[in-house]
Scaffold this motif. Structure first.
Motif, PDB file in Angstrom:
ATOM      1  N   PRO A  48      47.781  36.302  12.645  1.00  0.00           N
ATOM      2  CA  PRO A  48      46.258  36.596  12.815  1.00  0.00           C
ATOM      3  C   PRO A  48      45.986  37.882  11.684  1.00  0.00           C
ATOM      4  O   PRO A  48      46.931  38.660  11.103  1.00  0.00           O
ATOM      5  CB  PRO A  48      46.036  36.877  14.203  1.00  0.00           C
ATOM      6  CG  PRO A  48      47.887  37.323  14.651  1.00  0.00           C
ATOM      7  CD  PRO A  48      48.690  36.573  13.784  1.00  0.00           C
ATOM      8  N   SER A  49      44.732  37.970  11.598  1.00  0.00           N
ATOM      9  CA  SER A  49      44.469  39.077  10.790  1.00  0.00           C
ATOM     10  C   SER A  49      44.839  40.535  10.984  1.00  0.00           C
ATOM     11  O   SER A  49      45.056  41.486  10.122  1.00  0.00           O
ATOM     12  CB  SER A  49      42.825  39.087  10.559  1.00  0.00           C
ATOM     13  OG  SER A  49      42.116  39.210  11.739  1.00  0.00           O
ATOM     14  N   SER A  50      45.059  40.935  12.665  1.00  0.00           N
ATOM     15  CA  SER A  50      45.230  42.124  12.734  1.00  0.00           C
ATOM     16  C   SER A  50      46.477  41.855  13.961  1.00  0.00           C
ATOM     17  O   SER A  50      46.085  41.982  15.331  1.00  0.00           O
ATOM     18  CB  SER A  50      44.327  42.931  13.539  1.00  0.00           C
ATOM     19  OG  SER A  50      44.789  44.109  13.844  1.00  0.00           O
ATOM     20  N   PRO A  51      47.716  41.654  13.686  1.00  0.00           N
ATOM     21  CA  PRO A  51      48.936  41.019  14.932  1.00  0.00           C
ATOM     22  C   PRO A  51      49.158  42.434  15.577  1.00  0.00           C
ATOM     23  O   PRO A  51      49.015  43.517  15.147  1.00  0.00           O
ATOM     24  CB  PRO A  51      50.074  40.816  13.878  1.00  0.00           C
ATOM     25  CG  PRO A  51      49.596  41.368  12.562  1.00  0.00           C
ATOM     26  CD  PRO A  51      48.198  41.636  12.276  1.00  0.00           C
ATOM     27  N   ALA A  52      49.753  42.052  16.763  1.00  0.00           N
ATOM     28  CA  ALA A  52      50.270  43.102  17.629  1.00  0.00           C
ATOM     29  C   ALA A  52      51.654  43.352  16.854  1.00  0.00           C
ATOM     30  O   ALA A  52      52.339  42.865  16.090  1.00  0.00           O
ATOM     31  CB  ALA A  52      50.384  42.658  18.803  1.00  0.00           C
ATOM     32  N   ILE A  53      52.444  44.374  17.726  1.00  0.00           N
ATOM     33  CA  ILE A  53      53.801  44.684  17.087  1.00  0.00           C
ATOM     34  C   ILE A  53      54.662  45.005  18.437  1.00  0.00           C
ATOM     35  O   ILE A  53      54.102  45.607  19.503  1.00  0.00           O
ATOM     36  CB  ILE A  53      53.672  46.130  16.625  1.00  0.00           C
ATOM     37  CG1 ILE A  53      52.917  46.067  15.228  1.00  0.00           C
ATOM     38  CG2 ILE A  53      55.178  46.634  16.309  1.00  0.00           C
ATOM     39  CD1 ILE A  53      52.876  47.413  14.461  1.00  0.00           C
ATOM     40  N   GLY A  81      51.001  36.018  17.904  1.00  0.00           N
ATOM     41  CA  GLY A  81      50.673  36.570  16.628  1.00  0.00           C
ATOM     42  C   GLY A  81      51.186  38.043  16.694  1.00  0.00           C
ATOM     43  O   GLY A  81      50.468  39.136  16.679  1.00  0.00           O
ATOM     44  N   VAL A  82      52.621  38.087  17.036  1.00  0.00           N
ATOM     45  CA  VAL A  82      53.320  39.666  17.090  1.00  0.00           C
ATOM     46  C   VAL A  82      54.276  39.597  16.095  1.00  0.00           C
ATOM     47  O   VAL A  82      55.124  38.829  15.906  1.00  0.00           O
ATOM     48  CB  VAL A  82      53.756  39.759  18.532  1.00  0.00           C
ATOM     49  CG1 VAL A  82      54.440  41.045  18.675  1.00  0.00           C
ATOM     50  CG2 VAL A  82      52.804  39.229  19.640  1.00  0.00           C
ATOM     51  N   ILE A  83      54.347  40.672  15.333  1.00  0.00           N
ATOM     52  CA  ILE A  83      55.387  41.085  14.380  1.00  0.00           C
ATOM     53  C   ILE A  83      56.547  42.005  15.145  1.00  0.00           C
ATOM     54  O   ILE A  83      56.152  42.851  15.999  1.00  0.00           O
ATOM     55  CB  ILE A  83      54.926  41.916  13.243  1.00  0.00           C
ATOM     56  CG1 ILE A  83      53.816  41.239  12.253  1.00  0.00           C
ATOM     57  CG2 ILE A  83      56.279  42.518  12.423  1.00  0.00           C
ATOM     58  CD1 ILE A  83      53.634  41.871  11.534  1.00  0.00           C
ATOM     59  N   TYR A 126      50.743  45.284   7.082  1.00  0.00           N
ATOM     60  CA  TYR A 126      50.372  43.987   7.691  1.00  0.00           C
ATOM     61  C   TYR A 126      49.001  43.959   8.334  1.00  0.00           C
ATOM     62  O   TYR A 126      48.531  43.306   9.347  1.00  0.00           O
ATOM     63  CB  TYR A 126      51.371  43.246   8.682  1.00  0.00           C
ATOM     64  CG  TYR A 126      52.748  42.880   8.031  1.00  0.00           C
ATOM     65  CD1 TYR A 126      52.806  41.638   7.383  1.00  0.00           C
ATOM     66  CD2 TYR A 126      53.623  43.862   7.888  1.00  0.00           C
ATOM     67  CE1 TYR A 126      54.140  41.242   6.895  1.00  0.00           C
ATOM     68  CE2 TYR A 126      55.024  43.561   7.159  1.00  0.00           C
ATOM     69  CZ  TYR A 126      54.870  42.148   6.764  1.00  0.00           C
ATOM     70  OH  TYR A 126      56.139  42.068   5.998  1.00  0.00           O
ATOM     71  N   ASN A 127      48.257  45.330   8.335  1.00  0.00           N
ATOM     72  CA  ASN A 127      46.997  45.387   9.076  1.00  0.00           C
ATOM     73  C   ASN A 127      47.345  45.256  10.354  1.00  0.00           C
ATOM     74  O   ASN A 127      46.405  44.800  11.170  1.00  0.00           O
ATOM     75  CB  ASN A 127      46.023  44.714   8.516  1.00  0.00           C
ATOM     76  CG  ASN A 127      44.543  44.942   9.035  1.00  0.00           C
ATOM     77  OD1 ASN A 127      44.258  45.949   9.010  1.00  0.00           O
ATOM     78  ND2 ASN A 127      43.731  43.778   9.359  1.00  0.00           N
ATOM     79  N   ALA A 128      48.340  45.392  10.924  1.00  0.00           N
ATOM     80  CA  ALA A 128      48.706  45.446  12.438  1.00  0.00           C
ATOM     81  C   ALA A 128      47.863  46.330  13.339  1.00  0.00           C
ATOM     82  O   ALA A 128      47.317  47.287  12.970  1.00  0.00           O
ATOM     83  CB  ALA A 128      50.134  45.553  12.606  1.00  0.00           C
ATOM     84  N   ASP A 129      47.600  45.895  14.498  1.00  0.00           N
ATOM     85  CA  ASP A 129      46.651  46.460  15.551  1.00  0.00           C
ATOM     86  C   ASP A 129      47.446  47.758  16.208  1.00  0.00           C
ATOM     87  O   ASP A 129      48.440  47.630  17.159  1.00  0.00           O
ATOM     88  CB  ASP A 129      46.476  45.526  16.435  1.00  0.00           C
ATOM     89  CG  ASP A 129      45.133  46.251  17.718  1.00  0.00           C
ATOM     90  OD1 ASP A 129      45.081  47.297  17.714  1.00  0.00           O
ATOM     91  OD2 ASP A 129      44.705  45.224  18.204  1.00  0.00           O
ATOM     92  N   ALA A 130      47.128  49.071  15.728  1.00  0.00           N
ATOM     93  CA  ALA A 130      47.887  50.275  16.465  1.00  0.00           C
ATOM     94  C   ALA A 130      47.632  50.399  17.791  1.00  0.00           C
ATOM     95  O   ALA A 130      48.512  51.177  18.270  1.00  0.00           O
ATOM     96  CB  ALA A 130      47.398  51.469  15.395  1.00  0.00           C
TER      97      ALA A 130
END
Ligand code: NAG
Ligand code: NAG
Ligand code: NAG
Ligand code: NAG
Ligand code: NAG
Ligand code: NAG
Length: 295
Positions: A48-53, A81-83, A126-130
């Motif tokens: 997704p455009s802003s994955p979770a971690i 959608g999680v790295i 990855y523009n992940a969601d902080a």
């Protein structure tokens, strides 16, 4: 012809799916100081455009690759959608540093800061969601999960960890392994009041006044490596920090022989006690994703 083609196609899809389930090395993710930590990641092909971690922390004598093989978060990561970050430590019998002042401090240049550097790298790259950073860990990986929750509470939304011990339990020891520490912690002999534990947590990030990660922790009552008393100590620590009191036990939840020990309204702190289960309590991946709010 058609059925044969579709069978071949199915086989090929099956093969490429299996090959995709691998970890890739990441170098130059930021300062490692003298920790020697290394980083590997799993990135879903359909991001997704802003994955979770999700940061996944192995136990002593383990590695990121071994923990990746022993756990099953990839399907869930693909779906939601999680790295996945599977780091490795290579010192002190491959145990995470949960004893030194460097690691037990926000910005102390120890293991905890370097693990957060890995998270920052993924957020940037990855523009992940902080705001959706989660942690799982087993044994030593659970102890450092407790320490991360104390030192970087502002960076982690929720954690789930297995067969570990409270943040600060190994403080002052020469190391974090069964041979480099005196085993008082793992044997369940480091016992404090909730207030004492909370004071220790606050000392790891003085002046911090925000919220702490939502905390789920699992322990088998037949654990003879990291004794069950450590679950009790963790629950004292985090119930005091979260300001929640014991509410109720839910037996045979999430499965037979397991008891959910619910604190407050059950959104901030839950302990899961597994009857007759030893140190090898398996990860419950789907339950973890429920706790993180994906399911
Ligand atoms: C992990 O599993 C893969 C695939 O089965 C295997 O090739 C690899 O050697 C395993 N890694 C470790 C460290 O056990
Ligand atoms: C791994 O997790 C997936 C769901 O993401 C599940 O369908 C599968 O059965 C699990 N595999 C094992 C070996 O537990
Ligand atoms: C670690 O910090 C504690 C508390 O501030 C202090 O008493 C101790 O001397 C420090 N240990 C080392 C090795 O610096
Ligand atoms: C820690 O190291 C000191 C100095 O080498 C030693 O005297 C002490 O016994 C060690 N403690 C443990 C628990 O190994
Ligand atoms: C919380 O900490 C922040 C940042 O240090 C500070 O600006 C704020 O005044 C503090 N709030 C309270 C209620 O102490
Ligand atoms: C849940 O209830 C509390 C309070 O009565 C007990 O102290 C715990 O031992 C109990 N937990 C389990 C797993 O039974």
């Amino acid at each position: 012809m058609l059925p044969i083609f579709s069978t071949i196609a199915t086989l090929l899809v099956g093969v490429s799916f299996t090959l995709a389930q691998t970890l890739q090395d990441v170098s130059d993710f930021g300062p490692v100081y003298d920790t020697g930590l290394t980083m590997e990641i799993y990135v879903p092909s359909d991001l997704p455009s802003s994955p979770a971690i999700l940061l996944a922390l192995h136990g002593c004598s383990g590695s990121g690759q071994l923990y990746f093989n022993a756990t099953n978060y990839t399907g869930l990561a693909d779906t939601h959608g999680v790295i996945l970050i599977y780091p490795s430590t290579h010192k002190d019998s491959n145990c995470w540093d949960s004893h030194s002042n460097k690691s037990l401090a926000h910005g102390g240049h120890g293991d905890t800061e370097v693990l957060i550097n890995m998270v920052d790298y993924i957020v940037d790259e990855y523009n992940a969601d902080a705001s959706r950073v989660f942690v799982v860990g087993t044994s030593s990986g659970c102890i450092i999960t407790n320490v991360l929750s104390a030192t970087y509470p502002d960076r982690i939304a929720a954690v789930s960890c297995y067969s570990g011990a409270a943040a600060g339990c190994l403080a002052g020891q020469n190391g974090s392994s069964l041979t480099s520490s005196d085993r008082e912690c793992s044997n369940g002999n480091v016992r404090k009041t909730g207030e004492e534990w909370a004071a220790q947590v606050h000392s790891m990030y003085p002046g911090y006044n925000g919220t702490y990660p939502r905390f789920l922790t699992w322990h088998g009552n037949a654990d003879t490596l990291v004794f069950y008393q450590n679950l009790i100590e963790e629950l004292k620590e985090w119930s005091t920090i979260q300001g929640v009191e014991f509410c109720k036990n839910e037996t045979d939840t999430p499965e037979k022989g397991y008891t959910r020990m619910v604190y407050g309204d059950g959104t901030k702190l839950v302990g899961i006690s597994a009857d007759g289960v030893g140190h090898g309590l398996p990860n419950h991946e789907e339950e973890d994703f429920k706790w993180f709010g994906f399911i």
